[in-house]
Design a protein around this motif. Structure first.
Motif, mmCIF file in Angstrom:
data_model
loop_
_atom_site.group_PDB
_atom_site.id
_atom_site.type_symbol
_atom_site.label_atom_id
_atom_site.label_comp_id
_atom_site.label_asym_id
_atom_site.label_seq_id
_atom_site.Cartn_x
_atom_site.Cartn_y
_atom_site.Cartn_z
ATOM 1 N N LYS A 1 9.958 66.431 21.030
ATOM 2 C CA LYS A 1 9.575 67.826 21.275
ATOM 3 C C LYS A 1 10.783 68.752 21.438
ATOM 4 O O LYS A 1 10.611 69.971 21.486
ATOM 5 C CB LYS A 1 8.672 67.903 22.505
ATOM 6 C CG LYS A 1 7.273 67.327 22.249
ATOM 7 C CD LYS A 1 6.505 67.100 23.538
ATOM 8 C CE LYS A 1 6.264 68.387 24.312
ATOM 9 N NZ LYS A 1 5.676 68.090 25.650
ATOM 10 N N SER A 2 11.979 68.198 21.524
ATOM 11 C CA SER A 2 13.166 69.081 21.552
ATOM 12 C C SER A 2 13.413 69.685 20.176
ATOM 13 O O SER A 2 14.233 70.604 20.044
ATOM 14 C CB SER A 2 14.397 68.290 22.013
ATOM 15 O OG SER A 2 14.753 67.316 21.047
ATOM 16 N N GLN B 1 20.509 72.502 20.219
ATOM 17 C CA GLN B 1 19.399 71.762 20.820
ATOM 18 C C GLN B 1 18.934 70.650 19.882
ATOM 19 O O GLN B 1 18.628 69.527 20.329
ATOM 20 C CB GLN B 1 18.249 72.710 21.149
ATOM 21 C CG GLN B 1 16.997 71.938 21.557
ATOM 22 C CD GLN B 1 16.141 72.651 22.565
ATOM 23 O OE1 GLN B 1 16.613 73.469 23.349
ATOM 24 N NE2 GLN B 1 14.866 72.338 22.550
ATOM 25 N N THR C 1 5.215 68.986 18.757
ATOM 26 C CA THR C 1 4.421 69.204 19.959
ATOM 27 C C THR C 1 3.954 67.917 20.630
ATOM 28 O O THR C 1 3.368 67.963 21.701
ATOM 29 C CB THR C 1 3.159 70.039 19.621
ATOM 30 O OG1 THR C 1 2.424 69.334 18.613
ATOM 31 C CG2 THR C 1 3.549 71.418 19.098
ATOM 32 N N THR C 2 4.230 66.778 19.994
ATOM 33 C CA THR C 2 3.738 65.541 20.601
ATOM 34 C C THR C 2 4.618 64.346 20.231
ATOM 35 O O THR C 2 5.231 64.320 19.158
ATOM 36 C CB THR C 2 2.281 65.245 20.187
ATOM 37 O OG1 THR C 2 1.914 63.930 20.653
ATOM 38 C CG2 THR C 2 2.115 65.285 18.668
ATOM 39 N N HIS C 3 4.634 63.373 21.135
ATOM 40 C CA HIS C 3 5.368 62.132 20.882
ATOM 41 C C HIS C 3 4.615 61.233 19.922
ATOM 42 O O HIS C 3 5.130 60.214 19.492
ATOM 43 C CB HIS C 3 5.564 61.404 22.219
ATOM 44 C CG HIS C 3 4.271 60.996 22.857
ATOM 45 N ND1 HIS C 3 3.421 61.887 23.478
ATOM 46 C CD2 HIS C 3 3.655 59.796 22.956
ATOM 47 C CE1 HIS C 3 2.359 61.255 23.934
ATOM 48 N NE2 HIS C 3 2.470 59.984 23.637
ATOM 49 N N ARG D 1 9.240 57.854 16.457
ATOM 50 C CA ARG D 1 7.888 58.057 16.995
ATOM 51 C C ARG D 1 7.818 57.498 18.405
ATOM 52 O O ARG D 1 8.553 56.572 18.741
ATOM 53 C CB ARG D 1 6.841 57.425 16.093
ATOM 54 C CG ARG D 1 6.733 55.924 16.160
ATOM 55 C CD ARG D 1 5.756 55.397 15.110
ATOM 56 N NE ARG D 1 6.474 55.113 13.875
ATOM 57 C CZ ARG D 1 5.908 55.051 12.665
ATOM 58 N NH1 ARG D 1 4.639 55.303 12.519
ATOM 59 N NH2 ARG D 1 6.628 54.751 11.606
ATOM 60 N N GLY D 2 6.947 58.103 19.193
ATOM 61 C CA GLY D 2 6.713 57.593 20.538
ATOM 62 C C GLY D 2 7.665 58.150 21.587
ATOM 63 O O GLY D 2 7.625 57.728 22.739
ATOM 64 N N TYR D 3 8.520 59.088 21.173
ATOM 65 C CA TYR D 3 9.503 59.651 22.105
ATOM 66 C C TYR D 3 9.109 61.078 22.528
ATOM 67 O O TYR D 3 8.943 61.959 21.673
ATOM 68 C CB TYR D 3 10.874 59.738 21.440
ATOM 69 C CG TYR D 3 11.500 58.419 21.072
ATOM 70 C CD1 TYR D 3 11.973 57.547 22.055
ATOM 71 C CD2 TYR D 3 11.645 58.042 19.744
ATOM 72 C CE1 TYR D 3 12.566 56.342 21.713
ATOM 73 C CE2 TYR D 3 12.247 56.837 19.396
ATOM 74 C CZ TYR D 3 12.703 55.993 20.384
ATOM 75 O OH TYR D 3 13.297 54.804 20.053
ATOM 76 N N GLU D 4 9.045 61.324 23.796
ATOM 77 C CA GLU D 4 8.825 62.688 24.296
ATOM 78 C C GLU D 4 9.900 63.629 23.756
ATOM 79 O O GLU D 4 9.652 64.794 23.459
ATOM 80 C CB GLU D 4 8.867 62.685 25.834
ATOM 81 C CG GLU D 4 8.736 64.047 26.485
ATOM 82 C CD GLU D 4 7.328 64.616 26.430
ATOM 83 O OE1 GLU D 4 6.391 63.889 26.027
ATOM 84 O OE2 GLU D 4 7.158 65.803 26.780
ATOM 85 N N MET D 5 11.130 63.112 23.612
ATOM 86 C CA MET D 5 12.253 63.955 23.188
ATOM 87 C C MET D 5 12.067 64.533 21.773
ATOM 88 O O MET D 5 12.753 65.470 21.403
ATOM 89 C CB MET D 5 13.556 63.158 23.271
ATOM 90 C CG MET D 5 14.839 63.948 23.065
ATOM 91 S SD MET D 5 15.100 65.303 24.241
ATOM 92 C CE MET D 5 15.724 64.393 25.665
ATOM 93 N N GLY E 1 19.052 66.796 20.904
ATOM 94 C CA GLY E 1 17.808 66.035 20.875
ATOM 95 C C GLY E 1 17.888 64.861 19.907
ATOM 96 O O GLY E 1 17.495 63.733 20.240
#
Lengths: 204, 204, 204, 204
Positions: free
Chosen positions: D121-122, D183, D127-129, D115-119, D187
C-alpha cells in the motif's frame, strides 16, 4: 501535564523508530493516552523520523472520532482498542519492520512462541528464559474495524500481553507509558531478529 | 586517578555499545575495576547509550555488596567472579547481541570453536589463524549465584580466556583495561558474525 | 604536495572505513604512495575511524624499512609489493570485513568469479556485466614475506587487478589514487555482499 | 520555481540514498522533470551522498541531448523514456542495492510478484495486501538505447507502474514528484528485503 511530557517522549521515540528504519515509507502509527477519554495519535502519511507534537491528533477512545475534524490514521481503531482493553496501557506503537513482516508469514500458526531467550525478560513481568512466551498473530485485514473486533474477541479468551503481530504487516505493542512501550518494542524486535536467524540456521 | 580515567573510557565504550545496538532494551551491564577491593558496575535498567559516570555503583568484589546501599545489577556476581578469578582483569563487558544469542543456541556443545580466522589475532596472545580457539558456552540460569559457581568450577579445570557465552543470553568478555575488553568484544562479535554466515552458507 | 593531498584523502577514507565497520578491532591497514621510493602506511593497533596524518609512517617500498625507526604494520610487505608490481598504484586499502572473510572461505578454489553484476563496472576498465571477473584468493599465512612472495609469483603468471582476497582474512585492493582505491573497495564489497546472498538463495 | 523546489528536494533525497548505501561506488542516477521539454539529471561518477544542485545537467526529454554540452549519465535514455511514457512522472530514481541486484537474479522469470504484504500500500493506488503486484524485470544490457526500446515495447503491452528491475543491476522507480518517487523507492526496497528473507526461510 503528564500527557504533555508523555507526548514529548513519544515524539522522541518516533524519531528513534525512524532512525531504526522501523516505520519506512511513512508507515506505522504511534499514540499516547491523554486521559480516560482521549488519546493522541500520529497523523497519517508523515515520516515518523520528523514528527512534531503538532502531528498528533486527539481521538476519542470510545468512538474513534477526532473532535478537531482532522483525519486520524486508518488504523486508529487498533490503538483505541488497546486503550479500551487495557486501562493501564499508556502508549501504543505500531511499526512496520522486516522481521515482524516476514516472521508473521513464515509462522503459519496463530502465534509465534518465543522460548529460551534471556531477552524475554525485557517484557514486563517475564522472569525467566524458560517460559514459552506466545505472541499472537492475526491475519491481516484491510477492514480495520473487523480486524479490531477479531482481536477483541481473541482477547476475551486468551491473555494478550505486550503486543501482537499482524501477518505480513507488522507489530503493535504497548506499555503503561512510552518508556515501557519502547522497551517492549525493542525487546520484541531483538527477539524477532534472533528467531529469524535461529530458524534459518536450524531449518532442516 | 587511573580508575577515574578508566571509568570515563568505560562510559564512552557504553555509548559505542549502545550505538552498535549490542545492549538493547536496557540490557547488558559493564564494569571497571576500581582497586583490589572494589569495582564500579553499571546500574540496572538504564539505556547503555546514555549512561554517565553517576550511573555506576561501587561494589565489593568479595561480597557483591554495594557500600552505598544502591542496587547493582542482578548479574553483579558474574562481574565480581571475573575480577576474583583474574587479578589482571580491569574491565568486564556483558552484552546482548543477536549473534551471540543465536550462535550460543545453534551450537549445542559446551564451546564454540573458532578457527581459520585472521581476526582471532584481535584476542590478546593469539598469534595465528591456525589455532582452534574455544569460547566456552554455559547454559543460562536465572540463579546468578549458581551460574557463577558453575563458571568458577569450570575455570578451575579449563582455561577461560577473553570471554564466555551464556546460551540464548549473550557474551561476557574482559581485558586488562577498558581498551582491551573493548577490543575483545569487537573481535569476538566480528568472529560470531562470520561464523553465523559461514554456518548458513556451509550448512548441508 | 600531491602526496599530502592524497594523505588527507586517505585519512578521510579511513574514517569512512571505520564508520562502515570494515576494519574492526584496530584491524586493517591503509597506505598511499609518497613518491617512487616511499609510501606512507598506517601505524599498527590504531582504530581506523580516528586516524590522523600523524599515524602514517614513511616506508621504503624496496626494503619495507621505516627511516624514522617507527614500527610499521606487520603487513607492510603486502603494501610495498603492490607498489612494486604496479607502478601506477597510488593507494592500497586492506580491510577486514565479514563478507570478504566468509566468502573467501566458502569459495574453496583459488578465485572468486564474479559475473552478471552491473556493479562490476565500478572496477576500472570493466565495461560489461557479461564478463567473468576473477578475484584471486590466497591462503592466509602468518609469514607475510612468504605470503608476499606467493602473491608475487602468482602475478607473474596471471593478471592481478583491483584486489585480492586472503582466505579467512580480508581484502587488499588498490587504485591509481585514493579515490579509485576507495571506489574499488566499495564496488568489491557490494559485489561480495551480493554474492553471499545469491549463494544463500541459490544453494541447493 | 516548482522545478527548483523539486531539485532541492531531489538533492536531499540523493543524500538520504547515499546514507542508506543504495547507490555505492558513485553508481545510480536521479532526475527531476523541469518542464514538458526538459529534465535535470545527475552527472556521472559522483557520490550521490554529496551531490549539489550544480551536479544536475539539463537534458532534452525527446532527444537525450544536453544543451550545455555537459555529458549526462550513460543511462539518460532510461530517465527520458519514463518522462515520455508517463506525462505525470515528475521524478525518477535509479538505485543500485544489494536486494534489488540479487532478487532480480534469483527470480528467473520476467517479473517479481509481490503479494501478502501490507507495505504494498505504500505504492500509489494499491489498496490491499491481497493483490498480486508484479514488478517487471528486464535483462540487463550495456546498450542502453536497445534496453530502452525493449522497455518501451513492453510498456505498450503491459502496464508499467512504480518501477522496474534490471537483472543484476538495480531498480528504477518514479512518481509524480520527488516525495512520491522516494516513497515508492522506500516501499519497494522494504518489500525486496522482506521477499529475500521470506525466500530464504521458505526455500525447500
Amino acid at each position: 501535564m503528564k500527557a504533555h511530557l508523555q507526548l514529548a517522549e513519544l515524539v522522541a521515540t518516533c524519531h528513534w523508530i525512524g532512525a531504526k528504519g522501523w516505520a519506512p515509507a511513512t508507515g506505522g502509527n504511534m499514540s499516547v493516552r491523554e486521559d480516560e477519554i482521549h488519546c493522541l495519535l500520529s497523523a497519517s502519511g508523515k515520516d515518523k523520523g520528523s514528527l512534531t507534537v503538532d502531528d498528533f491528533i486527539q481521538v476519542e477512545i470510545a468512538s474513534n472520532r477526532a473532535p478537531s475534524g482532522r483525519k486520524p490514521s486508518a488504523e486508529t481503531a487498533l490503538h483505541t482498542l488497546i486503550y479500551r482493553l487495557f486501562p493501564d496501557a499508556g502508549a501504543v506503537l505500531h511499526t512496520h519492520t522486516v522481521n515482524s513482516t516476514v516472521l508473521s508469514r513464515v509462522e503459519k500458526s496463530d502465534s509465534l512462541v518465543l522460548r529460551g531467550y534471556e531477552m524475554q525478560k525485557s517484557l514486563t513481568g517475564q522472569t525467566t528464559h524458560l517460559d514459552a512466551l506466545p505472541i499472537a498473530i492475526f491475519d491481516n485485514d484491510q477492514d480495520i474495524d473487523k480486524l479490531a473486533r477479531r482481536i477483541e474477541h481473541f482477547a476475551t479468551e486468551t491473555p494478550l500481553r505486550y503486543g501482537f503481530l499482524l501477518r505480513g504487516h507488522g507489530l503493535t505493542c504497548w506499555g503503561k507509558d512510552v518508556a515501557q512501550a519502547r522497551q517492549h518494542l525493542e525487546g520484541l524486535e531483538f527477539l524477532f531478529e534472533c528467531e529469524m536467524n535461529l530458524r534459518l540456521l536450524e531449518r532442516t
